[in-house]
Scaffold this active site. Structure first.
Site, PDB file in Angstrom:
ATOM      1  N   THR A  72       0.784  -1.228   0.000  1.00 39.79           N
ATOM      2  CA  THR A  72       0.000   0.000   0.000  1.00 39.79           C
ATOM      3  C   THR A  72       0.820   1.286   0.000  1.00 39.79           C
ATOM      4  OG1 THR A  72      -1.831  -1.099   1.066  1.00 39.79           O
ATOM      5  CG2 THR A  72      -1.714   1.301   1.334  1.00 39.79           C
TER       6      THR A  72
HETATM    7  P1  AMP Z   1      -1.174  -3.346   3.519  1.00 40.32           P
HETATM    8  O1  AMP Z   1      -2.470  -3.963   3.138  1.00 40.32           O
HETATM    9  O2  AMP Z   1      -0.392  -4.214   4.422  1.00 40.32           O
HETATM   10  O3  AMP Z   1      -0.381  -2.815   2.383  1.00 40.32           O
HETATM   11  O4  AMP Z   1      -1.578  -2.087   4.416  1.00 40.32           O
HETATM   12  C1  AMP Z   1      -2.681  -1.317   4.054  1.00 40.32           C
HETATM   13  C2  AMP Z   1      -3.620  -1.099   5.186  1.00 40.32           C
HETATM   14  O5  AMP Z   1      -3.078  -0.146   6.077  1.00 40.32           O
HETATM   15  C3  AMP Z   1      -4.935  -0.519   4.688  1.00 40.32           C
HETATM   16  O6  AMP Z   1      -5.899  -1.523   4.496  1.00 40.32           O
HETATM   17  C4  AMP Z   1      -5.349   0.437   5.776  1.00 40.32           C
HETATM   18  O7  AMP Z   1      -6.358  -0.131   6.577  1.00 40.32           O
HETATM   19  C5  AMP Z   1      -4.112   0.641   6.612  1.00 40.32           C
HETATM   20  N1  AMP Z   1      -3.658   2.038   6.613  1.00 40.32           N
HETATM   21  C6  AMP Z   1      -3.641   2.901   5.592  1.00 40.32           C
HETATM   22  N2  AMP Z   1      -3.128   4.098   5.973  1.00 40.32           N
HETATM   23  C7  AMP Z   1      -2.813   3.960   7.264  1.00 40.32           C
HETATM   24  C8  AMP Z   1      -2.231   4.834   8.234  1.00 40.32           C
HETATM   25  N3  AMP Z   1      -1.880   6.090   7.926  1.00 40.32           N
HETATM   26  N4  AMP Z   1      -2.046   4.362   9.476  1.00 40.32           N
HETATM   27  C9  AMP Z   1      -2.369   3.091   9.803  1.00 40.32           C
HETATM   28  N5  AMP Z   1      -2.928   2.216   8.932  1.00 40.32           N
HETATM   29  C10 AMP Z   1      -3.138   2.646   7.677  1.00 40.32           C
HETATM   30 ZN    ZN Z   2      -3.152  -1.359  -0.449  1.00 38.00          ZN
HETATM   31 ZN    ZN Z   3      -3.588  -4.711   1.942  1.00 33.77          ZN
END
Ligand code: AMP
Ligand code: ZN
Ligand code: ZN
Length: 412
Positions: A72
């Site tokens: 992400t």
């Molecule tokens: P990942 O799926 O491991 O790439 O991480 C993405 C997830 O991180 C998303 O589904 C969000 O729920 C969460 N996320 C996005 N922005 C933030 C942030 N600023 N702080 C904490 N969690 C976040």
């Molecule tokens: Zn993502």
């Molecule tokens: Zn994810």
């Protein structure tokens, strides 16, 4: 007769100018929405009438290819900077910077607001502000930091408790501000499809429901624009950062089987990740060779400098000294960490090779600045920034993309 050459000169000059100057900036606001984890084929696979109608009326890429790693934070920053992660410096959701001697963790509000992590790239909201275009960013990764001394005029920090409808309403409220405060560019981040896709997996009914919720949020945004008399003026771009794939407990490779865990710091694990040797233990090249000899065939291991060129993942000291990349569905984990998840392992994940079909992302654009009823093949997400800049009439900062998406998607 005397003025004829002058008139001809002016005409030629005008023709030349019309060929070389960018199109005038679009009148209405440009809204960029990210639906985190919305796999490219969810559009057909699931019930998404608002998004389907947008794609049919506007311009739609069959698939947007993420940058490596298909996680992400790296990809959200690529979308708004046009830089690959090795160049914008947000090389993973979790990483270590040997110069700063500090680690980045996407979950920490302090790291989201800390300019040190973000200032290797220039996001479009800063490009816009520098060129006099008011901009806004709602929960988009990176929007909380002051970058090169500037911030978006309006921003909202991440709050996972706010549902998609609430986020849309907050964005619409920004468009209700007095004309001198209203943004001309706004970015909105919606993560329900990713959150549910992880828990339930890409094929689950829960994920179908999450897609429906995201689609309803887009319909709510469009209805809000219509109510404000803005529907025909707004240029709307809907993207995602990556797709989603199934994972399961029987497809794990363990770090302990490949290395002496006491010799390394583990920077990140999962579909991809990395380790670095503790000082005075083993060289990165020797560690990579040892891991490679012991890794199962589903796991590739490289010293940072050896990562194949197509990943574009070598040119930053924030990239782990030793990088591992698993095949689709496979994970690399430490036994100790996996133990904590026993019984509640998530069904879905991403982070695999961007060329893996399941990692493909979404691109739809609809509005007066864009082509109508046009679909094209795949496009890499490094080209989005130049396309957004062209839509707003901005001069882009140097980046890794070119004008191919602008050529494909902008009205002629
Ligand atoms: P990942 O799926 O491991 O790439 O991480 C993405 C997830 O991180 C998303 O589904 C969000 O729920 C969460 N996320 C996005 N922005 C933030 C942030 N600023 N702080 C904490 N969690 C976040
Ligand atoms: Zn993502
Ligand atoms: Zn994810």
């Amino acid at each position: 007769m005397k003025c004829f050459p002058v008139a001809l000169g002016l005409l030629l000059c005008g023709l030349l100018l019309s060929c070389t100057t960018p199109p005038p900036p679009a009148a209405g606001p440009l809204i960029l929405v990210s639906l985190d984890g919305f796999r490219w084929d969810y559009l057909q696979k699931y019930d998404a009438p608002a998004l389907k109608a947008l794609a049919a009326a506007g311009v739609h890429a069959r698939r947007m290819t993420p940058s490596f790693p298909s996680k992400t934070f790296p990809n959200h920053y690529t979308l708004v900077t046009g830089l690959r992660p090795e160049h914008h410096g947000v090389v993973s959701n979790y990483f270590y910077d040997p110069v700063l001697q500090a680690s980045f963790n996407k979950n920490l509000p302090g790291d989201n607001a800390d300019a040190r992590w973000w200032s290797q790239g220039e996001p479009i909201w800063i490009t816009a502000e520098k060129q006099g275009v008011r901009s806004a960013a709602y929960m988009w990764p990176g929007c909380e930091a002051e970058i090169h001394g500037a911030r978006p005029s309006l921003h909202q920090s991440y709050d996972g408790r706010a549902n998609a409808a609430k986020r849309v309403d907050a964005l619409l409220a920004w468009l209700d501000l007095p004309a001198d405060q209203r943004p001309r560019f706004a970015a909105l981040y919606i993560d329900v499809v990713d959150v549910v896709g992880h828990k339930a997996g890409p094929d689950a009914p829960e994920t179908a429901a999450a897609v429906k919720e995201a689609d309803a949020a887009i319909a709510r945004l469009l209805a809000g624009l219509t109510a404000r008399g803005l529907r025909d003026q707004v240029n709307l771009v809907v993207v995602s950062d990556h797709g989603m794939s199934e994972q399961s407990a029987d497809r794990f490779a363990f770090l302990e089987d490949m290395l002496d865990i006491s010799q390394v710091e583990v920077e990140s694990t999962g579909p991809n990740g990395g380790v670095r040797p503790k000082p005075g233990t083993i060289t990165p090249a020797a560690l990579a060779a040892r891991m490679r000899a012991k890794a199962p065939p589903q796991v590739q291991v490289y010293a940072r400098e050896e990562v194949p060129a197509r990943y574009h993942y070598s040119a930053n000291p924030r990239i782990p000294a030793v990088v591992f990349i698993a095949d689709d569905h496979w994970n690399v984990e430490s036994r100790a960490i996996l133990k904590r998840f026993t019984g509640n392992l998530e069904r879905g994940n991403h982070g695999w090779d961007p060329a893996t079909p399941n990692m493909g992302a979404l691109f739809i654009a609809q509005g007066p600045a864009f082509r109508h009823g046009h679909e094209f093949a795949d496009v890499e997400n490094i080209h989005l920034y130049n396309f957004l800049c062209a839509t707003l009439g901005l001069k882009p900062a140097p980046n890794d993309g070119d004008n191919r998406l602008a050529r494909e998607a902008l009205a002629r």
